[in-house]
Scaffold this motif. Structure first.
Motif, PDB file in Angstrom:
ATOM      1  N   ARG A 234      36.153  39.358  44.964  1.00  0.00           N
ATOM      2  CA  ARG A 234      37.443  38.915  44.444  1.00  0.00           C
ATOM      3  C   ARG A 234      38.545  39.153  45.466  1.00  0.00           C
ATOM      4  O   ARG A 234      38.693  40.265  45.989  1.00  0.00           O
ATOM      5  N   VAL A 235      39.312  38.101  45.745  1.00  0.00           N
ATOM      6  CA  VAL A 235      40.453  38.194  46.646  1.00  0.00           C
ATOM      7  C   VAL A 235      41.710  37.832  45.848  1.00  0.00           C
ATOM      8  O   VAL A 235      41.826  36.711  45.350  1.00  0.00           O
ATOM      9  N   ALA A 236      42.606  38.775  45.704  1.00  0.00           N
ATOM     10  CA  ALA A 236      43.846  38.521  44.959  1.00  0.00           C
ATOM     11  C   ALA A 236      44.682  37.490  45.711  1.00  0.00           C
ATOM     12  O   ALA A 236      44.867  37.575  46.927  1.00  0.00           O
ATOM     13  N   LEU A 237      45.206  36.504  44.972  1.00  0.00           N
ATOM     14  CA  LEU A 237      45.931  35.391  45.576  1.00  0.00           C
ATOM     15  C   LEU A 237      47.436  35.636  45.631  1.00  0.00           C
ATOM     16  O   LEU A 237      47.973  36.470  44.890  1.00  0.00           O
ATOM     17  N   PHE A 238      48.103  34.902  46.523  1.00  0.00           N
ATOM     18  CA  PHE A 238      49.555  34.920  46.655  1.00  0.00           C
ATOM     19  C   PHE A 238      50.106  36.315  46.948  1.00  0.00           C
ATOM     20  O   PHE A 238      51.125  36.724  46.405  1.00  0.00           O
ATOM     21  N   ARG A 239      49.370  37.039  47.804  1.00  0.00           N
ATOM     22  CA  ARG A 239      49.850  38.334  48.284  1.00  0.00           C
ATOM     23  C   ARG A 239      49.992  38.263  49.799  1.00  0.00           C
ATOM     24  O   ARG A 239      49.490  37.337  50.438  1.00  0.00           O
ATOM     25  N   GLU A 240      50.659  39.257  50.359  1.00  0.00           N
ATOM     26  CA  GLU A 240      50.890  39.253  51.798  1.00  0.00           C
ATOM     27  C   GLU A 240      49.586  39.285  52.586  1.00  0.00           C
ATOM     28  O   GLU A 240      49.514  38.743  53.692  1.00  0.00           O
ATOM     29  N   ASP A 241      48.554  39.913  52.029  1.00  0.00           N
ATOM     30  CA  ASP A 241      47.290  40.046  52.750  1.00  0.00           C
ATOM     31  C   ASP A 241      46.241  39.012  52.326  1.00  0.00           C
ATOM     32  O   ASP A 241      45.096  39.074  52.767  1.00  0.00           O
ATOM     33  N   THR A 242      46.633  38.048  51.476  1.00  0.00           N
ATOM     34  CA  THR A 242      45.654  37.080  50.974  1.00  0.00           C
ATOM     35  C   THR A 242      45.050  36.249  52.108  1.00  0.00           C
ATOM     36  O   THR A 242      43.829  36.099  52.196  1.00  0.00           O
TER      37      THR A 242
ATOM     38  N   ASN B 187      33.948  34.335  27.741  1.00  0.00           N
ATOM     39  CA  ASN B 187      34.572  35.524  27.161  1.00  0.00           C
ATOM     40  C   ASN B 187      34.616  36.676  28.153  1.00  0.00           C
ATOM     41  O   ASN B 187      35.590  37.431  28.201  1.00  0.00           O
ATOM     42  N   LEU B 188      33.554  36.825  28.954  1.00  0.00           N
ATOM     43  CA  LEU B 188      33.543  37.861  29.988  1.00  0.00           C
ATOM     44  C   LEU B 188      34.627  37.588  31.017  1.00  0.00           C
ATOM     45  O   LEU B 188      35.377  38.492  31.414  1.00  0.00           O
ATOM     46  N   TRP B 189      34.733  36.338  31.470  1.00  0.00           N
ATOM     47  CA  TRP B 189      35.766  35.969  32.434  1.00  0.00           C
ATOM     48  C   TRP B 189      37.154  36.275  31.876  1.00  0.00           C
ATOM     49  O   TRP B 189      38.005  36.847  32.561  1.00  0.00           O
ATOM     50  N   TYR B 190      37.375  35.902  30.613  1.00  0.00           N
ATOM     51  CA  TYR B 190      38.661  36.151  29.973  1.00  0.00           C
ATOM     52  C   TYR B 190      38.962  37.647  29.906  1.00  0.00           C
ATOM     53  O   TYR B 190      40.083  38.078  30.217  1.00  0.00           O
ATOM     54  N   ARG B 191      37.991  38.438  29.483  1.00  0.00           N
ATOM     55  CA  ARG B 191      38.213  39.885  29.371  1.00  0.00           C
ATOM     56  C   ARG B 191      38.599  40.473  30.720  1.00  0.00           C
ATOM     57  O   ARG B 191      39.541  41.264  30.827  1.00  0.00           O
ATOM     58  N   GLN B 192      37.868  40.093  31.741  1.00  0.00           N
ATOM     59  CA  GLN B 192      38.147  40.637  33.057  1.00  0.00           C
ATOM     60  C   GLN B 192      39.475  40.106  33.604  1.00  0.00           C
ATOM     61  O   GLN B 192      40.202  40.841  34.288  1.00  0.00           O
ATOM     62  N   GLY B 193      39.805  38.863  33.297  1.00  0.00           N
ATOM     63  CA  GLY B 193      41.087  38.322  33.720  1.00  0.00           C
ATOM     64  C   GLY B 193      42.254  39.042  33.075  1.00  0.00           C
ATOM     65  O   GLY B 193      43.285  39.298  33.718  1.00  0.00           O
ATOM     66  N   ARG B 194      42.111  39.387  31.828  1.00  0.00           N
ATOM     67  CA  ARG B 194      43.190  40.078  31.117  1.00  0.00           C
ATOM     68  C   ARG B 194      43.380  41.505  31.599  1.00  0.00           C
ATOM     69  O   ARG B 194      44.447  42.095  31.398  1.00  0.00           O
ATOM     70  N   GLU B 195      42.365  42.046  32.236  1.00  0.00           N
ATOM     71  CA  GLU B 195      42.464  43.411  32.765  1.00  0.00           C
ATOM     72  C   GLU B 195      43.159  43.451  34.119  1.00  0.00           C
ATOM     73  O   GLU B 195      43.544  44.532  34.583  1.00  0.00           O
ATOM     74  N   GLU B 196      43.342  42.305  34.748  1.00  0.00           N
ATOM     75  CA  GLU B 196      43.993  42.274  36.052  1.00  0.00           C
ATOM     76  C   GLU B 196      45.478  42.600  35.912  1.00  0.00           C
ATOM     77  O   GLU B 196      46.108  42.266  34.908  1.00  0.00           O
ATOM     78  N   THR B 197      46.021  43.236  36.924  1.00  0.00           N
ATOM     79  CA  THR B 197      47.423  43.664  36.860  1.00  0.00           C
ATOM     80  C   THR B 197      48.351  42.778  37.689  1.00  0.00           C
ATOM     81  O   THR B 197      49.572  42.844  37.519  1.00  0.00           O
ATOM     82  N   GLU B 198      47.788  41.941  38.574  1.00  0.00           N
ATOM     83  CA  GLU B 198      48.644  41.101  39.416  1.00  0.00           C
ATOM     84  C   GLU B 198      49.349  40.026  38.575  1.00  0.00           C
ATOM     85  O   GLU B 198      48.785  39.510  37.624  1.00  0.00           O
ATOM     86  N   ILE B 199      50.569  39.715  38.983  1.00  0.00           N
ATOM     87  CA  ILE B 199      51.338  38.653  38.346  1.00  0.00           C
ATOM     88  C   ILE B 199      51.667  37.593  39.395  1.00  0.00           C
ATOM     89  O   ILE B 199      52.215  37.912  40.458  1.00  0.00           O
ATOM     90  N   ILE B 200      51.297  36.350  39.105  1.00  0.00           N
ATOM     91  CA  ILE B 200      51.680  35.228  39.967  1.00  0.00           C
ATOM     92  C   ILE B 200      52.793  34.489  39.243  1.00  0.00           C
ATOM     93  O   ILE B 200      52.554  33.802  38.228  1.00  0.00           O
ATOM     94  N   ASP B 201      53.990  34.640  39.738  1.00  0.00           N
ATOM     95  CA  ASP B 201      55.182  34.182  39.019  1.00  0.00           C
ATOM     96  C   ASP B 201      55.141  32.696  38.669  1.00  0.00           C
ATOM     97  O   ASP B 201      55.505  32.292  37.557  1.00  0.00           O
ATOM     98  N   ASN B 202      54.700  31.854  39.612  1.00  0.00           N
ATOM     99  CA  ASN B 202      54.736  30.417  39.335  1.00  0.00           C
ATOM    100  C   ASN B 202      53.655  29.968  38.368  1.00  0.00           C
ATOM    101  O   ASN B 202      53.601  28.794  37.995  1.00  0.00           O
ATOM    102  N   ALA B 203      52.779  30.876  37.963  1.00  0.00           N
ATOM    103  CA  ALA B 203      51.772  30.567  36.952  1.00  0.00           C
ATOM    104  C   ALA B 203      52.148  31.121  35.580  1.00  0.00           C
ATOM    105  O   ALA B 203      51.385  30.995  34.628  1.00  0.00           O
ATOM    106  N   GLU B 204      53.338  31.707  35.500  1.00  0.00           N
ATOM    107  CA  GLU B 204      53.824  32.229  34.226  1.00  0.00           C
ATOM    108  C   GLU B 204      54.868  31.258  33.690  1.00  0.00           C
ATOM    109  O   GLU B 204      56.066  31.373  33.986  1.00  0.00           O
ATOM    110  N   VAL B 205      54.418  30.282  32.936  1.00  0.00           N
ATOM    111  CA  VAL B 205      55.321  29.267  32.412  1.00  0.00           C
ATOM    112  C   VAL B 205      55.284  29.270  30.895  1.00  0.00           C
ATOM    113  O   VAL B 205      54.322  29.754  30.277  1.00  0.00           O
ATOM    114  N   GLY B 206      56.304  28.708  30.286  1.00  0.00           N
ATOM    115  CA  GLY B 206      56.372  28.615  28.820  1.00  0.00           C
ATOM    116  C   GLY B 206      57.005  29.843  28.216  1.00  0.00           C
ATOM    117  O   GLY B 206      57.158  30.890  28.832  1.00  0.00           O
ATOM    118  N   GLN B 207      57.368  29.688  26.962  1.00  0.00           N
ATOM    119  CA  GLN B 207      58.036  30.778  26.238  1.00  0.00           C
ATOM    120  C   GLN B 207      57.086  31.392  25.201  1.00  0.00           C
ATOM    121  O   GLN B 207      56.270  30.723  24.624  1.00  0.00           O
TER     122      GLN B 207
END
Length: 216
Positions: A32-40, A196-216
């Motif tokens: 796993r490589v975290a995206l949209f970071r300085e070291d990506t 469901n496994l992918w979702y669980r593991q995705g929800r455990e991630e702490t990184e925030i990609i601002d342009n992927a956080e849309v909607g209210q």
């Protein structure tokens, strides 16, 4: 075999080959490589010159692009079972997968995959509405044609289901209404143990990609 992926919460392209490998029980190492970071960029350069995920390493072979990886896995590890066996169904599955791969730009640009997002409210313009209608039509038509052969788009699970799984996730996050047939198909995807496994593991991630956080 090694599959390099991005953030599970956001990376729709990474989900596709990952799901195919998991569904068929093909062993692989997940990187796993975290995206949209300085070291990506630096981290990705260890695995690919393309600078994007996903990337598959199989000994000295490097395959990049989600659909190309799925094709390779089907040919070399699944005896072609990534696609339907019948010629007509196989041609349609490839067409649907290619349409997903290159199309629906408005949906992909405005409704980013976000496993943590639930009941997000967004404005659907006419371009997005036309694309949503096409996805709904495609799912409904394929399910009506192949429902007697199984619960997936072409009866048995195929690369086409992998290609559309992130679209299902998007529709869920933003409450996109679809026909009853398409809603049933979405439930099939969303209740799959590997999703469901992918979702669980995705929800455990702490990184925030601002342009992927849309909607209210």
């Amino acid at each position: 075999m090694k599959l390099v992926i991005g953030n599970k919460n956001y990376s729709s392209w990474s989900l596709r080959p990952w799901l195919l490998l998991r569904f068929h029980g093909v062993p692989f190492e997940e990187v796993r490589v975290a995206l949209f970071r300085e070291d990506t960029r630096e981290n990705l350069a260890r695995y690919t010159d393309a600078g994007k995920v996903p990337v598959l390493h199989d000994n000295d072979l490097v395959v990049w692009d989600s659909l190309a990886i799925c094709e390779y896995v089907s040919e070399h590890y699944l005896n072609g079972k990534g696609w339907p066996a019948a010629v007509k169904a196989r041609a349609e599955a490839r067409s649907a997968s290619a349409e997903m791969h290159s199309g629906f730009a408005a949906i992909r640009g405005n409704l980013p995959m976000n496993c943590k997002a639930v009941n997000r409210k967004i404005t659907v313009d006419s371009t997005m509405q036309a694309e949503i209608k096409r996805v709904d039509q495609l799912w409904s038509t394929l399910r009506s044609h192949y429902s007697e052969q199984g619960p997936w788009l072409f009866g048995s699970f195929s690369i086409a289901d992998c290609m559309f799984a992130p679209m299902v996730s998007r529709f869920r996050s933003y409450g996109i209404p679809v026909s009853s047939v398409s809603a049933e198909y979405m439930d099939r995807i969303l209740t799959n143990e590997h999703i469901n496994l992918w979702y669980r593991q995705g929800r455990e991630e702490t990184e925030i990609i601002d342009n992927a956080e849309v909607g209210q």
